[in-house]
Design an enzyme around this catalytic site. Structure first.
Site, PDB file in Angstrom:
ATOM      1  CB  CYS A  71      -0.862   0.094   1.248  1.00 17.71           C
ATOM      2  SG  CYS A  71      -1.201  -1.395   2.136  1.00 17.71           S
ATOM      3  CD  GLU A 119      -4.781   5.820   1.799  1.00 13.44           C
ATOM      4  OE1 GLU A 119      -3.593   6.083   2.054  1.00 13.44           O
ATOM      5  OE2 GLU A 119      -5.201   4.667   1.591  1.00 13.44           O
TER       6      GLU A 119
END
Length: 176
Positions: A71, A119
């Site tokens: 990530c 996000e």
């Protein structure tokens, strides 16, 4: 110092993932977080096991939690999906073909650090059958996990996983 500041800037976006500016990475996670572009990579082997990593304890937020293989955030000047391959090599020491699976938006605050991830996350999926070479600066532990074992683990110990993983993994596993 200028180049270092530019390198540390991530891409702020609106709800449709259109860039609206840049912010230093740490600053984008403070005060409730600013919506920024991110990506998550899920890796499977040919037998269907998912590759997980336990985030290094030195990470600035959500340290020591289990999550998907990789990530990260594209930085100023970096483009998806190219940067996804770069980060996968940096974190796990390999690269593979990745396909875009879906996107989603979430917000989660780390109770330990007080920092918030907000996000617009681009999710990629790939297959790898070799031996990972994890970067110890990024990854404390790693393992391959069968889908049913993973579902049971998350149900029983949800607090051991990153918030984005719990959301994205359900969708990724449903699509396999």
């Amino acid at each position: 110092m200028q180049a270092e500041d530019s390198f540390d800037q991530i891409i702020l976006v609106d709800e449709s993932d259109r860039p609206i500016g840049f912010e230093r990475k740490l600053r984008a996670h403070e005060d409730g977080g600013k919506l920024h572009r991110a990506f998550s990579i899920f890796i499977f082997d040919d037998s269907g096991r998912m590759l997980l990593q336990k985030r290094a304890m030195r990470k600035y937020h959500f340290a020591g939690l289990w999550t998907n293989a990789c990530c990260s955030h594209p930085r100023k000047g970096e483009k998806l999906p190219e940067v996804a391959h770069v980060r996968l090599r940096e974190e796990f020491g390999f690269d593979t073909t990745l396909r875009k699976a879906f996107e989603f938006t979430y917000r989660a605050t780390d109770p330990t650090s007080g920092l918030t991830e907000h996000e617009f996350d681009h999710v990629y999926v790939g297959v790898f059958n070799g031996e990972p070479r994890p970067n110890p600066e990024e990854i404390d532990e790693w393992r391959w996990v069968e889908a049913d074992e993973l579902r049971a683990w998350v149900r029983k110990h949800a607090g051991e996983f990153t918030p984005w993983f719990k959301v994205a993994a359900k969708r990724v596993l449903r699509s396999r």
